[in-house]
Write a protein that holds these residues in place. Sequence first.
Motif, PDB file in Angstrom:
ATOM      1  N   ASP A   1       0.834  -1.208   0.000  1.00  0.00           N
ATOM      2  CA  ASP A   1       0.000   0.000   0.000  1.00  0.00           C
ATOM      3  C   ASP A   1       0.868   1.256   0.000  1.00  0.00           C
ATOM      4  OD1 ASP A   1      -2.479  -1.255   0.042  1.00  0.00           O
ATOM      5  OD2 ASP A   1      -2.552  -1.373   2.219  1.00  0.00           O
ATOM      6  N   LEU A   2       1.848   1.280   0.891  1.00  0.00           N
ATOM      7  CA  LEU A   2       2.638   2.518   1.012  1.00  0.00           C
ATOM      8  C   LEU A   2       3.593   2.714  -0.161  1.00  0.00           C
ATOM      9  CD1 LEU A   2       3.181   3.106   4.806  1.00  0.00           C
ATOM     10  CD2 LEU A   2       1.222   3.531   3.361  1.00  0.00           C
ATOM     11  N   MET A   3       4.023   1.619  -0.773  1.00  0.00           N
ATOM     12  CA  MET A   3       4.852   1.763  -1.977  1.00  0.00           C
ATOM     13  C   MET A   3       4.034   2.391  -3.110  1.00  0.00           C
ATOM     14  SD  MET A   3       7.931   0.979  -1.525  1.00  0.00           S
ATOM     15  CE  MET A   3       8.499   0.888  -3.230  1.00  0.00           C
ATOM     16  N   LYS A   4       2.774   1.982  -3.197  1.00  0.00           N
ATOM     17  CA  LYS A   4       1.906   2.565  -4.240  1.00  0.00           C
ATOM     18  C   LYS A   4       1.705   4.056  -3.969  1.00  0.00           C
ATOM     19  CE  LYS A   4      -0.753  -1.502  -5.512  1.00  0.00           C
ATOM     20  NZ  LYS A   4      -2.021  -2.186  -5.367  1.00  0.00           N
ATOM     21  N   VAL A   5       1.465   4.367  -2.704  1.00  0.00           N
ATOM     22  CA  VAL A   5       1.266   5.772  -2.328  1.00  0.00           C
ATOM     23  C   VAL A   5       2.516   6.575  -2.681  1.00  0.00           C
ATOM     24  CG1 VAL A   5       1.025   7.289  -0.313  1.00  0.00           C
ATOM     25  CG2 VAL A   5      -0.428   5.268  -0.534  1.00  0.00           C
ATOM     26  N   ALA A   6       3.687   6.004  -2.362  1.00  0.00           N
ATOM     27  CA  ALA A   6       4.947   6.710  -2.634  1.00  0.00           C
ATOM     28  C   ALA A   6       5.121   6.946  -4.126  1.00  0.00           C
ATOM     29  CB  ALA A   6       6.118   5.905  -2.073  1.00  0.00           C
ATOM     30  N   LYS A   7       4.751   5.934  -4.927  1.00  0.00           N
ATOM     31  CA  LYS A   7       4.912   6.095  -6.384  1.00  0.00           C
ATOM     32  C   LYS A   7       4.009   7.201  -6.918  1.00  0.00           C
ATOM     33  CE  LYS A   7       6.805   1.875  -8.192  1.00  0.00           C
ATOM     34  NZ  LYS A   7       6.835   1.024  -9.364  1.00  0.00           N
ATOM     35  N   ILE A   8       2.805   7.286  -6.357  1.00  0.00           N
ATOM     36  CA  ILE A   8       1.868   8.329  -6.814  1.00  0.00           C
ATOM     37  C   ILE A   8       2.367   9.707  -6.374  1.00  0.00           C
ATOM     38  CG2 ILE A   8      -0.502   9.237  -6.548  1.00  0.00           C
ATOM     39  CD1 ILE A   8      -1.413   6.269  -6.286  1.00  0.00           C
ATOM     40  N   LEU A   9       2.912   9.782  -5.161  1.00  0.00           N
ATOM     41  CA  LEU A   9       3.324  11.091  -4.619  1.00  0.00           C
ATOM     42  C   LEU A   9       4.672  11.562  -5.164  1.00  0.00           C
ATOM     43  CD1 LEU A   9       2.379  10.715  -0.823  1.00  0.00           C
ATOM     44  CD2 LEU A   9       1.084  11.928  -2.589  1.00  0.00           C
ATOM     45  N   LYS A  10       5.465  10.631  -5.681  1.00  0.00           N
ATOM     46  CA  LYS A  10       6.831  10.958  -6.112  1.00  0.00           C
ATOM     47  C   LYS A  10       6.861  12.168  -7.055  1.00  0.00           C
ATOM     48  CE  LYS A  10      10.955   8.985  -7.997  1.00  0.00           C
ATOM     49  NZ  LYS A  10      11.892   7.999  -7.656  1.00  0.00           N
ATOM     50  N   GLY A  11       7.626  13.157  -6.675  1.00  0.00           N
ATOM     51  CA  GLY A  11       7.787  14.339  -7.535  1.00  0.00           C
ATOM     52  C   GLY A  11       6.594  15.289  -7.504  1.00  0.00           C
ATOM     53  N   LYS A  12       5.580  14.966  -6.714  1.00  0.00           N
ATOM     54  CA  LYS A  12       4.376  15.825  -6.647  1.00  0.00           C
ATOM     55  C   LYS A  12       4.289  16.460  -5.267  1.00  0.00           C
ATOM     56  CE  LYS A  12       2.520  14.280 -10.588  1.00  0.00           C
ATOM     57  NZ  LYS A  12       2.829  12.900 -10.729  1.00  0.00           N
TER      58      LYS A  12
ATOM     59  N   ALA B   1      11.775   3.203   4.343  1.00  0.00           N
ATOM     60  CA  ALA B   1      12.839   4.159   4.676  1.00  0.00           C
ATOM     61  C   ALA B   1      14.120   3.767   3.937  1.00  0.00           C
ATOM     62  CB  ALA B   1      13.079   4.182   6.179  1.00  0.00           C
ATOM     63  N   ARG B   2      14.421   2.479   3.936  1.00  0.00           N
ATOM     64  CA  ARG B   2      15.676   2.030   3.330  1.00  0.00           C
ATOM     65  C   ARG B   2      15.651   2.083   1.803  1.00  0.00           C
ATOM     66  NH1 ARG B   2      19.145   0.749   7.108  1.00  0.00           N
ATOM     67  NH2 ARG B   2      18.344  -0.035   9.094  1.00  0.00           N
ATOM     68  N   ASN B   3      14.458   1.880   1.201  1.00  0.00           N
ATOM     69  CA  ASN B   3      14.467   1.905  -0.272  1.00  0.00           C
ATOM     70  C   ASN B   3      14.157   3.293  -0.843  1.00  0.00           C
ATOM     71  OD1 ASN B   3      11.685   2.301  -0.288  1.00  0.00           O
ATOM     72  ND2 ASN B   3      11.191   0.216  -0.918  1.00  0.00           N
ATOM     73  N   GLY B   4      14.001   4.283   0.004  1.00  0.00           N
ATOM     74  CA  GLY B   4      13.853   5.655  -0.495  1.00  0.00           C
ATOM     75  C   GLY B   4      12.418   6.115  -0.679  1.00  0.00           C
ATOM     76  N   ALA B   5      11.451   5.190  -0.610  1.00  0.00           N
ATOM     77  CA  ALA B   5      10.051   5.578  -0.845  1.00  0.00           C
ATOM     78  C   ALA B   5       9.573   6.571   0.212  1.00  0.00           C
ATOM     79  CB  ALA B   5       9.159   4.336  -0.849  1.00  0.00           C
ATOM     80  N   LEU B   6      10.073   6.416   1.423  1.00  0.00           N
ATOM     81  CA  LEU B   6       9.660   7.329   2.490  1.00  0.00           C
ATOM     82  C   LEU B   6      10.098   8.759   2.161  1.00  0.00           C
ATOM     83  CD1 LEU B   6       8.369   7.725   5.285  1.00  0.00           C
ATOM     84  CD2 LEU B   6      10.575   7.192   6.319  1.00  0.00           C
ATOM     85  N   ALA B   7      11.268   8.866   1.550  1.00  0.00           N
ATOM     86  CA  ALA B   7      11.751  10.203   1.172  1.00  0.00           C
ATOM     87  C   ALA B   7      10.798  10.842   0.158  1.00  0.00           C
ATOM     88  CB  ALA B   7      13.164  10.098   0.609  1.00  0.00           C
TER      89      ALA B   7
END
Length: 640
Positions: free
Chosen positions: A304-315, A337-343
């Motif tokens: 779920d959170l990886m999908k959210v991160a992909k949608i939010l990336k750069g936005k 946190a370790r794979n960067g999605a949290l950033a």
Amino acid sequence: MGENIVYKILKNHIIEGKLEVGKPIGIKIDQILTQDSTGTMVYLQLEAMRIDKVKTKRSVAFIDHNMLQQGFENADDHKFIQTVAEKHGIYFSKPGNGVCHQVFLERFTVPGDTLIGSDSHTPTAGGVGMLAMGAGGLDVALAMAGGAYYINTPKVCKINLIGKLKPMVTGKDVILEVLRKLTVKGGVARIFEYGGEGVKNLSVPQRATITNMGAELGATTSIFPSDERTLEFFKAQGREKDFKELKADKDAIYDEEITINLSELKPLAARPHSPDNVSEVAEIGNIKIDQVAIGSCTNSSYEDLMKVAKILKGKKVHKDVSLVIAPGSRQVMEMIARNGALADIISSGARILENGCGPCIGMGQAPGTNGVSLRTFNRNFYGRSGTLSANVYLVSPETAAVSAIAGVLTDPSETIVDLNIEMPKEFIIDDSMIVKPAQDGSKVEIVRGPNIKPFPINKELGDKIEGRVLIKVEDNITTDHIMPSNSKLLPFRSNIPYLSEFCFNTIDTEFPKRAKEYNGGFIVAGNNYGQGSSREHAALAPLYLGVKAVIAKSFARIHKANLINNGIIPMEFENEEDYNNISLIDNLEITDIKGALVSKTAMIKNVTKNSEFVVKLDLTEKEIEVIKAGGRLNYVKQNN
Ligand code: MIC
Ligand code: SF4
């Protein structure tokens, strides 16, 4: 004739009774989970049973609900639970390790085993083929002490899944569709078993979202087969040894069957104030939103959170929207946190909350006045967010993330982002926040803070019951209505005298005063009374205020069990029309209540109106004895 998965598991665990729809059975419970907001009561009850060590294969106490420490109360309760756990052979998951259902799914599930938990979303573990049920605190304590768990044999309803979800349509939309079709009463006395060729197209987290929200259907539980995708999940969790394949026989029989074509589903949302008030997101339109909250045991997995991160990336999150995200577990948080999605999430402007229930249980993030909040959670009951005027919509993480950027509710199907999330080959495994119980519990001192007060225990049933109608409520009253929860009240879950002052507070602030003035009496209700949370406090607070019986058109399963366990008699109108002839403060009287329990019907005299009506007492033989004894604890004491 072939067998379904539910019967296979029940047959392996039945200790008492016969598997016949509607008939009571006692089953052996392999594993137990508790969480803190119901847990203090469970452990007080366990102590009252004087058990040295729990008898289950494994029991785990989680701290995930009461995490805001505005005063000493929550921290004291955590310490109490930690020390009881250590003493009595229970694993303890520290605050910060995550929401009980997410962590249990990751680290403790075993397909084919039984689980009960003092939380209504325990069926989340059904996503990997566990027969997992929510239960009242006392039932959980009794199962820990080695007792059977009693249910009425439910109907098994197959949900036959065909096809494959379109991009941006998810497990959340599947269960919202089931809720749209069947409503919050549709699952009563049923277990939903998912099957069909569509199952293989759903990941484990998606399956867990679906079984999690089966609780909102009022179902006893929901379950998926355990298959190759389940095996992949167990391998990635380093728990291949716990995996077991589980499938229905080809010619398995079911009591009912419905089919859902995954390919036809669209993004859905549950509108205020009920999880079954479902419409297509596109139909609701682009309403302006103030808050988006992503998390809860329903939708806070790595996927779920990886999908959210992909949608939010750069936005960036829209200027008028507050986006809050609570990861479901430390494993999820550490992975992203370790794979960067949290950033990517942080950079979008989201606010990161700790790994716990958080806003789902009103622990912070109450929306502003008249605020519109989109939540990936499972319940949008009136007042649950902490703001009575708020409008909460339940949506998928995809809909939530896309809308947070747009500032208005938005159908995610139009957004083009590749959301193919591979399940990691290996999750980060670190169980250091799960404290093992002591080898020798006798040396462990239980730490009991001043917030922990004795809980009320009923008296033996007399020959007659009488009293006033203290409140009259409608259909689908939730335990959130009966015993509200929020950041101000949750710290008092082990203090019933204090909590009872807020009983029915969201709908009738005068109830506690009235109950005291008339020295207790009756609650009159519509259909599905007590749906939602398993909190036993919705029975304990009325008991403390002198409630003797609840007369309803029908009851939700866990709440009915909680009433019986506390010696409050659940009664059902024989003729629903009689509901209309009762008013607040009417004086009701049942002369021979013990005789009524045996004949399973009672004639109630409405002294005020000089009329009579009949109620049904749908109770098993054991339940009748429990009621006569004045509750389950008294019954256990008398029979030991
Ligand atoms: C909930 O979601 O309502 C809760 C808080 O998890 C409850 C338990 C409780 O009231 O403490 C539940 O679902 O059983
Ligand atoms: Fe926690 Fe919400 Fe799940 Fe209840 S529904 S266990 S409050 S996250």
